[in-house]
Design a protein around this motif. Structure first.
Motif, PDB file in Angstrom:
ATOM      1  N   GLY A  58       0.810  -1.213   0.000  1.00 53.62           N
ATOM      2  CA  GLY A  58       0.000   0.000   0.000  1.00 53.62           C
ATOM      3  C   GLY A  58       0.840   1.258   0.000  1.00 53.62           C
ATOM      4  N   SER A  59       1.858   1.304   0.855  1.00 52.51           N
ATOM      5  CA  SER A  59       2.727   2.479   0.912  1.00 52.51           C
ATOM      6  C   SER A  59       3.461   2.671  -0.408  1.00 52.51           C
ATOM      7  CB  SER A  59       3.733   2.336   2.052  1.00 52.51           C
ATOM      8  OG  SER A  59       3.084   2.213   3.302  1.00 52.51           O
ATOM      9  N   THR A  60       3.965   1.581  -0.982  1.00 52.07           N
ATOM     10  CA  THR A  60       4.665   1.669  -2.265  1.00 52.07           C
ATOM     11  C   THR A  60       3.726   2.191  -3.344  1.00 52.07           C
ATOM     12  OG1 THR A  60       6.131  -0.146  -1.615  1.00 52.07           O
ATOM     13  CG2 THR A  60       5.984   0.357  -3.967  1.00 52.07           C
ATOM     14  N   CYS A  61       2.503   1.713  -3.348  1.00 47.25           N
ATOM     15  CA  CYS A  61       1.507   2.204  -4.315  1.00 47.25           C
ATOM     16  C   CYS A  61       1.219   3.688  -4.091  1.00 47.25           C
ATOM     17  CB  CYS A  61       0.219   1.402  -4.197  1.00 47.25           C
ATOM     18  SG  CYS A  61       0.309  -0.281  -4.851  1.00 47.25           S
ATOM     19  N   ALA A  62       1.167   4.107  -2.823  1.00 48.13           N
ATOM     20  CA  ALA A  62       0.917   5.519  -2.517  1.00 48.13           C
ATOM     21  C   ALA A  62       2.036   6.399  -3.058  1.00 48.13           C
ATOM     22  CB  ALA A  62       0.770   5.709  -1.011  1.00 48.13           C
ATOM     23  N   TYR A  63       3.285   5.991  -2.850  1.00 41.92           N
ATOM     24  CA  TYR A  63       4.413   6.749  -3.393  1.00 41.92           C
ATOM     25  C   TYR A  63       4.333   6.816  -4.921  1.00 41.92           C
ATOM     26  CZ  TYR A  63       6.811   6.366   1.164  1.00 41.92           C
ATOM     27  OH  TYR A  63       7.155   6.450   2.481  1.00 41.92           O
ATOM     28  N   LEU A  64       4.114   5.670  -5.547  1.00 40.81           N
ATOM     29  CA  LEU A  64       4.088   5.628  -7.008  1.00 40.81           C
ATOM     30  C   LEU A  64       2.998   6.524  -7.581  1.00 40.81           C
ATOM     31  CD1 LEU A  64       4.660   1.810  -7.591  1.00 40.81           C
ATOM     32  CD2 LEU A  64       6.161   3.665  -8.363  1.00 40.81           C
ATOM     33  N   SER A  65       1.796   6.391  -7.060  1.00 38.93           N
ATOM     34  CA  SER A  65       0.682   7.147  -7.634  1.00 38.93           C
ATOM     35  C   SER A  65       0.860   8.644  -7.414  1.00 38.93           C
ATOM     36  CB  SER A  65      -0.659   6.662  -7.061  1.00 38.93           C
ATOM     37  OG  SER A  65      -0.695   6.799  -5.655  1.00 38.93           O
ATOM     38  N   GLU A  66       1.374   9.044  -6.242  1.00 37.72           N
ATOM     39  CA  GLU A  66       1.538  10.474  -5.972  1.00 37.72           C
ATOM     40  C   GLU A  66       2.658  11.072  -6.822  1.00 37.72           C
ATOM     41  OE1 GLU A  66       0.567  14.132  -4.488  1.00 37.72           O
ATOM     42  OE2 GLU A  66      -0.547  12.242  -4.344  1.00 37.72           O
ATOM     43  N   VAL A  67       3.770  10.363  -6.971  1.00 40.29           N
ATOM     44  CA  VAL A  67       4.855  10.878  -7.808  1.00 40.29           C
ATOM     45  C   VAL A  67       4.408  11.008  -9.255  1.00 40.29           C
ATOM     46  CG1 VAL A  67       7.131  10.344  -8.755  1.00 40.29           C
ATOM     47  CG2 VAL A  67       6.716  10.089  -6.298  1.00 40.29           C
ATOM     48  N   LYS A 121      -9.305   4.816  -7.281  1.00 36.48           N
ATOM     49  CA  LYS A 121      -9.080   6.256  -7.304  1.00 36.48           C
ATOM     50  C   LYS A 121      -8.505   6.705  -8.640  1.00 36.48           C
ATOM     51  CE  LYS A 121      -8.053   6.652  -2.306  1.00 36.48           C
ATOM     52  NZ  LYS A 121      -9.077   7.635  -1.917  1.00 36.48           N
ATOM     53  N   LEU A 122      -8.810   7.942  -8.998  1.00 38.16           N
ATOM     54  CA  LEU A 122      -8.165   8.628 -10.116  1.00 38.16           C
ATOM     55  C   LEU A 122      -7.590   9.925  -9.581  1.00 38.16           C
ATOM     56  CD1 LEU A 122      -7.598   8.869 -13.213  1.00 38.16           C
ATOM     57  CD2 LEU A 122      -9.666  10.286 -13.318  1.00 38.16           C
ATOM     58  N   ASN A 123      -6.284  10.075  -9.684  1.00 44.12           N
ATOM     59  CA  ASN A 123      -5.608  11.278  -9.184  1.00 44.12           C
ATOM     60  C   ASN A 123      -5.978  11.590  -7.739  1.00 44.12           C
ATOM     61  OD1 ASN A 123      -4.377  11.600 -11.698  1.00 44.12           O
ATOM     62  ND2 ASN A 123      -6.041  12.876 -12.469  1.00 44.12           N
ATOM     63  N   GLY A 124      -6.047  10.544  -6.927  1.00 45.61           N
ATOM     64  CA  GLY A 124      -6.312  10.712  -5.508  1.00 45.61           C
ATOM     65  C   GLY A 124      -7.774  10.836  -5.128  1.00 45.61           C
ATOM     66  N   GLN A 125      -8.677  10.850  -6.100  1.00 46.83           N
ATOM     67  CA  GLN A 125     -10.115  11.002  -5.831  1.00 46.83           C
ATOM     68  C   GLN A 125     -10.839   9.677  -6.042  1.00 46.83           C
ATOM     69  OE1 GLN A 125     -11.350  14.007  -4.610  1.00 46.83           O
ATOM     70  NE2 GLN A 125      -9.150  14.467  -4.588  1.00 46.83           N
ATOM     71  N   ARG A 132       1.431  11.393 -10.375  1.00 44.71           N
ATOM     72  CA  ARG A 132       0.467  12.509 -10.458  1.00 44.71           C
ATOM     73  C   ARG A 132       1.185  13.853 -10.432  1.00 44.71           C
ATOM     74  NH1 ARG A 132      -2.808  15.895  -7.404  1.00 44.71           N
ATOM     75  NH2 ARG A 132      -1.739  15.393  -5.451  1.00 44.71           N
ATOM     76  N   GLN A 133       2.174  13.986  -9.541  1.00 45.96           N
ATOM     77  CA  GLN A 133       2.907  15.247  -9.453  1.00 45.96           C
ATOM     78  C   GLN A 133       3.695  15.532 -10.727  1.00 45.96           C
ATOM     79  OE1 GLN A 133       2.746  17.558  -7.185  1.00 45.96           O
ATOM     80  NE2 GLN A 133       1.615  16.519  -5.561  1.00 45.96           N
ATOM     81  N   CYS A 134       4.026  14.492 -11.460  1.00 45.71           N
ATOM     82  CA  CYS A 134       4.747  14.671 -12.724  1.00 45.71           C
ATOM     83  C   CYS A 134       3.830  15.062 -13.882  1.00 45.71           C
ATOM     84  CB  CYS A 134       5.522  13.401 -13.072  1.00 45.71           C
ATOM     85  SG  CYS A 134       6.944  13.100 -11.978  1.00 45.71           S
TER      86      CYS A 134
END
Length: 459
Positions: free
Chosen positions: A62-71, A95-99, A73-75
């Motif tokens: 879960g944490s690894t997925c959180a890092y991946l998706s947020e990075v 979720k899509l872009n955190g939503q 998205r920020q890119c």
């Protein structure tokens, strides 16, 4: 559910649709891909339209997925995220872009899937499980409604026969291998590793932090057989901790393509260095193989802002309550390290509730030396472990600790809400209260403390 709905009429609300999915839980966990293959065929293979990053592992997914998706998205990319189990609401898992998936889309897709599921139930395949329907829902949402550039795709159980393995990813991640779901995956690390390695695809690069020799041998062998380039922690890439304090940790990263210095993360615990490094190596592979455009400032912002509820999360300051979904021996060890290294307190009051399928002895051996009070409770879930039996096990282990063990107060309260009140009353200023165990308990406690509502239930 009304007679009209039971007869197959479309659902009118998202809650009706979710209730139908959740009521599939009695069909249980039935590993295998035959039903998923049939569902994808009936839906004209929406999974083939998406670029997946497939993540498996015993802990840290879960944490690894959180890092991946947020990075990602920020890119500047659109990113889908599918995880399990959810912490509070069913829609949290897609979720899509955190939503979260919008209710109207969830409703429309379930009304599309339901007749196919009922059709499948009349065949030799039998009815699809809750997780199979949820996986199908996510695929259809991403392929036909959300259109993300990438989908971060977490396995549910194991990998080889998990319903998420219906996809062909562009990169694969196996965070680690530990003792969990042994009733389904096997009773040795090499057997569990073989199940996790089932997500390795021909020619698709693999990133991993697996360490145990017997598990690593399996991972390396299968990667070689499938001509999958393996990027292994402490061989192809490594990290070096720079600093660590609560809610702010910094590390340096060195990989085969470049070095990245002073990467800051907000998630707590020494293990998060490893999870973040695995995610960073995955981003590096995406840069090299798929021309992902990554500016350093976006990369660093993504790691700093990544959050993951229910993992070493402070949910109350008065009294101070920390929740963490550690539920197996490796998770217990990680939590114990964090309680020693990251958090400061006079006394530690610990509440736990588990599922009956877990290795509680290994978990308790890590936790018991730290606690002043141990409160055993039960999650509101059908596979819950008996609190009194957990207490008996804890007392046996405490007796082995000698005088230190006799100083620990053990309390049995099967009702988790009453157990939480006991925990609060025990926790004085300067103390720390911890709630840990199955995420079904963590989700309920988090929702109750933050919103005074029960969480939804499901896997």
């Amino acid at each position: 559910m009304s007679e009209q709905q039971a007869a197959g009429a479309p659902f009118q609300t998202a809650q009706e649709a979710i209730d139908w999915i959740v009521n599939l839980v009695p069909f249980g966990i039935r590993p295998g891909l035959k039903r998923m293959e049939k569902l994808m065929e009936l839906l004209d293979h929406p999974e083939r339209r998406l670029r997946f990053i497939h993540v498996a592992g015993t802990n840290g997914k879960g944490s690894t997925c959180a890092y991946l998706s947020e990075v990602i998205r920020q890119c500047g990319y659109d990113v889908g995220l599918f995880t399990s189990p959810y912490i509070e609401k069913y829609s949290n898992r897609i979720k899509l872009n955190g939503q979260d998936i919008p209710d109207e889309d969830l409703l429309a897709i379930v009304n599309l899937i339901r007749p196919l599921a009922e059709q499948l139930a009349q065949t030799e395949y039998g009815p699809p499980t809750m997780f199979e329907v949820s996986t199908t829902l996510a695929i259809v949402y991403f392929a036909r409604y959300a259109y993300p550039d990438f989908v971060v795709w977490e396995t549910g159980l194991g990998g080889r026969l998990d319903s998420t393995n219906i996809v062909s990813p562009i990169v694969t991640v196996i965070t680690n291998v530990g003792h969990d779901h042994m009733d389904v995956l096997g009773d040795t690390l090499d057997k569990i590793a073989a199940e996790k390695a089932g997500i390795i695809k021909n020619g698709v690069p693999l990133i991993s932090a697996v360490e145990q020799p017997e598990a690593l041998e399996v991972i390396e062998r299968i990667a070689k057989e499938r001509k999958s380039t393996l990027y292994l922690m402490n061989r192809e890439f490594r990290y070096e901790p720079v600093s660590s304090r609560e809610n702010h940790q910094v590390f340096d990263f060195a990989g085969p393509f470049r070095e990245v210095r002073d990467v800051a993360i907000s998630l707590n615990g020494q293990h998060q260095f490893k999870n973040a490094a695995v995610a960073l190596m995955t981003i590096e592979v995406l840069r090299q193989y798929y021309a992902l455009i990554v500016e350093d400032e976006d990369l660093l912002r993504g790691f700093k802002e990544a959050a993951w509820p229910g993992r070493l999360e402070i949910v109350s300051e008065q009294p101070r309550i920390l929740i963490d979904g550690a539920h197996n021996p490796e998770g217990g060890e990680t939590l114990a390290h964090a309680l020693r290294d990251t958090y400061h307190y006079k006394k530690l009051h610990f509440m736990m509730g588990m599922l009956s399928t877990k290795n509680h002895t290994g978990y308790l051996r890590h936790i018991l030396p730290l606690v002043n009070t141990l409160i055993l409770t039960e999650p509101n879930w059908h596979k819950k472990a008996d609190a009194a039996q957990l207490a008996d096990l804890a007392k046996t282990l405490l007796s082995e600790m000698g005088p230190a063990g006799r100083e620990v107060e053990v309390i049995v309260e099967p009702d988790w809400k009453r157990a939480l009140e006991i925990l609060k009353n025990k926790t004085e200023p300067g103390d720390l209260a911890v709630v840990s165990g199955t995420l079904y308990l963590i989700g309920d406690v988090r929702s109750w403390i933050l919103r005074q509502t029960d969480s939804e239930k499901g896997w």
